[in-house]
Design an enzyme around this catalytic site. Structure first.
Site, mmCIF file in Angstrom:
data_model
loop_
_atom_site.group_PDB
_atom_site.id
_atom_site.type_symbol
_atom_site.label_atom_id
_atom_site.label_comp_id
_atom_site.label_asym_id
_atom_site.label_seq_id
_atom_site.Cartn_x
_atom_site.Cartn_y
_atom_site.Cartn_z
ATOM 1 C CB CYS A 114 -0.793 0.056 1.237
ATOM 2 S SG CYS A 114 -2.188 -1.357 1.070
ATOM 3 C CG HIS A 251 -3.144 3.950 1.908
ATOM 4 N ND1 HIS A 251 -3.647 3.557 0.874
ATOM 5 C CD2 HIS A 251 -2.954 2.717 2.651
ATOM 6 C CE1 HIS A 251 -3.733 2.153 0.743
ATOM 7 N NE2 HIS A 251 -3.452 1.688 2.054
ATOM 8 C CG ASN A 281 -6.350 -0.501 1.121
ATOM 9 O OD1 ASN A 281 -5.667 -0.152 0.313
ATOM 10 N ND2 ASN A 281 -5.833 -1.031 2.377
HETATM 11 O O1 UT7 Z 1 -3.387 -0.624 3.798
HETATM 12 C C1 UT7 Z 1 -2.868 -0.872 4.859
HETATM 13 C C2 UT7 Z 1 -2.949 -2.121 5.598
HETATM 14 N N1 UT7 Z 1 -4.500 -2.210 6.218
HETATM 15 C C3 UT7 Z 1 -5.067 -1.513 7.376
HETATM 16 O O2 UT7 Z 1 -4.709 -0.593 7.590
HETATM 17 C C4 UT7 Z 1 -6.309 -2.237 7.956
HETATM 18 C C5 UT7 Z 1 -5.866 -1.954 9.423
HETATM 19 N N2 UT7 Z 1 -7.197 -2.748 10.133
HETATM 20 C C6 UT7 Z 1 -8.285 -2.365 10.157
HETATM 21 O O3 UT7 Z 1 -8.510 -1.296 9.421
HETATM 22 C C7 UT7 Z 1 -9.327 -2.878 11.024
HETATM 23 O O4 UT7 Z 1 -8.562 -3.669 12.125
HETATM 24 C C8 UT7 Z 1 -10.403 -3.779 10.428
HETATM 25 C C9 UT7 Z 1 -11.460 -2.729 9.556
HETATM 26 C C10 UT7 Z 1 -9.815 -4.766 9.681
HETATM 27 C C11 UT7 Z 1 -11.092 -4.537 11.439
HETATM 28 O O5 UT7 Z 1 -11.914 -3.612 12.389
HETATM 29 P P1 UT7 Z 1 -11.465 -3.750 13.985
HETATM 30 O O6 UT7 Z 1 -12.552 -2.819 14.798
HETATM 31 O O7 UT7 Z 1 -10.069 -3.952 14.429
HETATM 32 O O8 UT7 Z 1 -12.241 -4.991 14.291
HETATM 33 P P2 UT7 Z 1 -11.629 -6.435 15.037
HETATM 34 O O9 UT7 Z 1 -10.757 -7.026 14.100
HETATM 35 O O10 UT7 Z 1 -11.512 -6.328 16.491
HETATM 36 O O11 UT7 Z 1 -13.029 -7.226 15.107
HETATM 37 C C12 UT7 Z 1 -14.105 -6.907 16.033
HETATM 38 C C13 UT7 Z 1 -15.209 -7.998 15.837
HETATM 39 C C14 UT7 Z 1 -14.642 -9.542 15.868
HETATM 40 O O12 UT7 Z 1 -15.707 -10.239 16.462
HETATM 41 P P3 UT7 Z 1 -15.750 -10.434 18.076
HETATM 42 O O13 UT7 Z 1 -14.412 -11.395 18.421
HETATM 43 O O14 UT7 Z 1 -15.848 -9.156 18.727
HETATM 44 O O15 UT7 Z 1 -16.835 -11.372 18.293
HETATM 45 C C15 UT7 Z 1 -14.482 -9.953 14.440
HETATM 46 O O16 UT7 Z 1 -14.615 -11.220 14.361
HETATM 47 O O17 UT7 Z 1 -15.714 -7.881 14.518
HETATM 48 C C16 UT7 Z 1 -15.744 -9.215 13.736
HETATM 49 N N3 UT7 Z 1 -15.736 -8.979 12.348
HETATM 50 C C17 UT7 Z 1 -16.469 -8.750 11.557
HETATM 51 N N4 UT7 Z 1 -18.064 -8.533 11.795
HETATM 52 C C18 UT7 Z 1 -18.648 -8.241 10.497
HETATM 53 C C19 UT7 Z 1 -14.488 -8.979 11.818
HETATM 54 N N5 UT7 Z 1 -14.687 -8.766 10.307
HETATM 55 C C20 UT7 Z 1 -16.172 -8.509 10.335
HETATM 56 C C21 UT7 Z 1 -16.773 -8.240 9.279
HETATM 57 N N6 UT7 Z 1 -18.137 -8.224 9.508
HETATM 58 N N7 UT7 Z 1 -16.533 -8.150 8.041
#
Ligand code: UT7
Length: 324
Positions: A114, A251, A281
């Site tokens: 990225c 980005h 992204n």
């Molecule tokens: O380009 C550079 C690289 N990429 C990035 O910069 C991405 C960086 N990371 C992020 O943007 C975020 O971490 C994400 C958007 C990927 C995830 O958001 P988050 O607030 O960190 O969520 P999380 O991974 O902590 O997940 C929270 C909950 C989990 O459930 P539990 O354990 O709380 O029951 C996940 O299983 O959300 C669940 N979850 C989803 N729910 C619905 C994870 N993905 C999804 C989904 N839809 N797509």
């Protein structure tokens, strides 16, 4: 006489097909509400099976050359930031060289995921200042949709496809008080963090293209920290204050990450170029896509001071300060 790399024009291209959050929710257990709240994304453009990274790069490059008023024959360098080349080799840049009808010069790809556009800009700026090149095309192009596991809701909802390009030419500064062009670039990486965001396929390892794997929360934390650091580094290198910046062109990975960088800089939302809602992204393409959107709609004007920043797999991160 010192040389500055002036950006003569930009262009971008998005594939026609797109997928909304609701369409994704039909494939995996997710929802428009969750994706919107956690990322700011509403939809993403996705290539057809027979549409490749070089096709997107070509369309963006044609538009950038037109905006710059430069002919392909005038180019002596093409650098493409991409992680999803059409083929393992040759480079996407040489495919582009052939398609654009640029006879001589050189072309190669830069792989910084990225951060690819910032890395490519940095390499080209260095080559122009060293006198190795005069007029260059810098492209960020990716089709991450081709390396997504569409059954993995933690990655499939985040990415989209696209391409953006700028035409850069070395010009003598000529004592201008506020020269237009690339004022500085800053690139970093930390390979110790490679397991946080990677592709599980590879030519040498398993002869597959593989799928994106990510520890989302960890990447998020590093993004917030590293981007805050690199924007300060970029401002200090130019003796600038955050309020001197007219536009933050970040980005577009996650609106929450962008908001955090803007907050660190105390930049109001009106000065931040946001495309994540409709582009998602697009990896190396996201900054030049956002840049082109804001140039086309008249927000970014000649003489404006721009701060670009990105972070991606590697981990890699970087920033550039540009007077448009
Ligand atoms: O380009 C550079 C690289 N990429 C990035 O910069 C991405 C960086 N990371 C992020 O943007 C975020 O971490 C994400 C958007 C990927 C995830 O958001 P988050 O607030 O960190 O969520 P999380 O991974 O902590 O997940 C929270 C909950 C989990 O459930 P539990 O354990 O709380 O029951 C996940 O299983 O959300 C669940 N979850 C989803 N729910 C619905 C994870 N993905 C999804 C989904 N839809 N797509």
């Amino acid at each position: 006489m010192p040389i500055i790399s002036q950006i003569l024009g930009c262009g971008s291209y998005l594939p026609e097909n797109f997928l909304t959050n609701d369409q994704l929710a039909e494939k995996v257990e997710t929802s428009d509400e969750w994706i919107t709240a956690r990322t700011g994304i509403k939809r993403r453009h996705v290539t057809r099976d027979d549409e490749y990274t070089s096709d997107l790069a070509y369309e963006a490059s044609v538009r950038a050359l037109k905006a710059a008023g430069v002919k392909a024959e005038e180019l002596d360098l093409i650098v493409v930031g991409t992680t999803t080349p059409d083929r393992t080799f040759p480079a996407t840049a040489v495919m582009l060289q052939s398609r654009l009808g640029m006879a001589g010069g050189a072309g190669f790809d830069v792989q910084a995921v990225c951060s690819g556009f910032i890395y490519a800009l940095s390499v080209v700026d260095g080559m122009i200042k060293a006198g190795t090149a005069k007029t260059a095309l810098v492209v960020g192009a990716d089709t991450l949709s081709k390396i997504l596991n569409w059954e993995d809701r933690t990655t499939s909802i985040l990415f989209g496809d696209g391409a953006g390009a700028v035409v850069v030419r070395g010009e003598e500064v000529n004592g201008a008080a506020e020269p237009q062009g690339i004022l500085s670039t800053h690139i970093h990486s930390d390979g110790n963090l490679q397991d946080l965001l990677y592709c599980d396929g590879g030519t040498s390892m398993n002869q597959k293209s593989g799928f994106v794997r990510m520890e989302g929360q960890e990447v998020f934390k590093h993004a917030v920290k590293n981007l805050a650091g690199v924007v300060v580094e970029a401002l200090e290198a130019n003796d600038l204050q955050p309020e001197d910046i007219d536009w933050l062109v970040p980005h577009q990975a996650n609106k929450r990450i962008i908001d955090s960088t803007a907050k660190k800089l105390k930049m109001p939302a009106e000065k931040v170029v946001l495309t994540v809602e409709t582009h998602a992204n697009t990896s190396a393409a996201s900054i030049p896509l956002a840049l082109d959107a804001a140039v086309l709609d008249g927000r970014i004007k000649r003489g404006d001071l721009l701060l670009m920043e990105a972070m991606g797999g590697g981990l890699t991160w970087g920033a550039a300060v540009v007077r448009w």
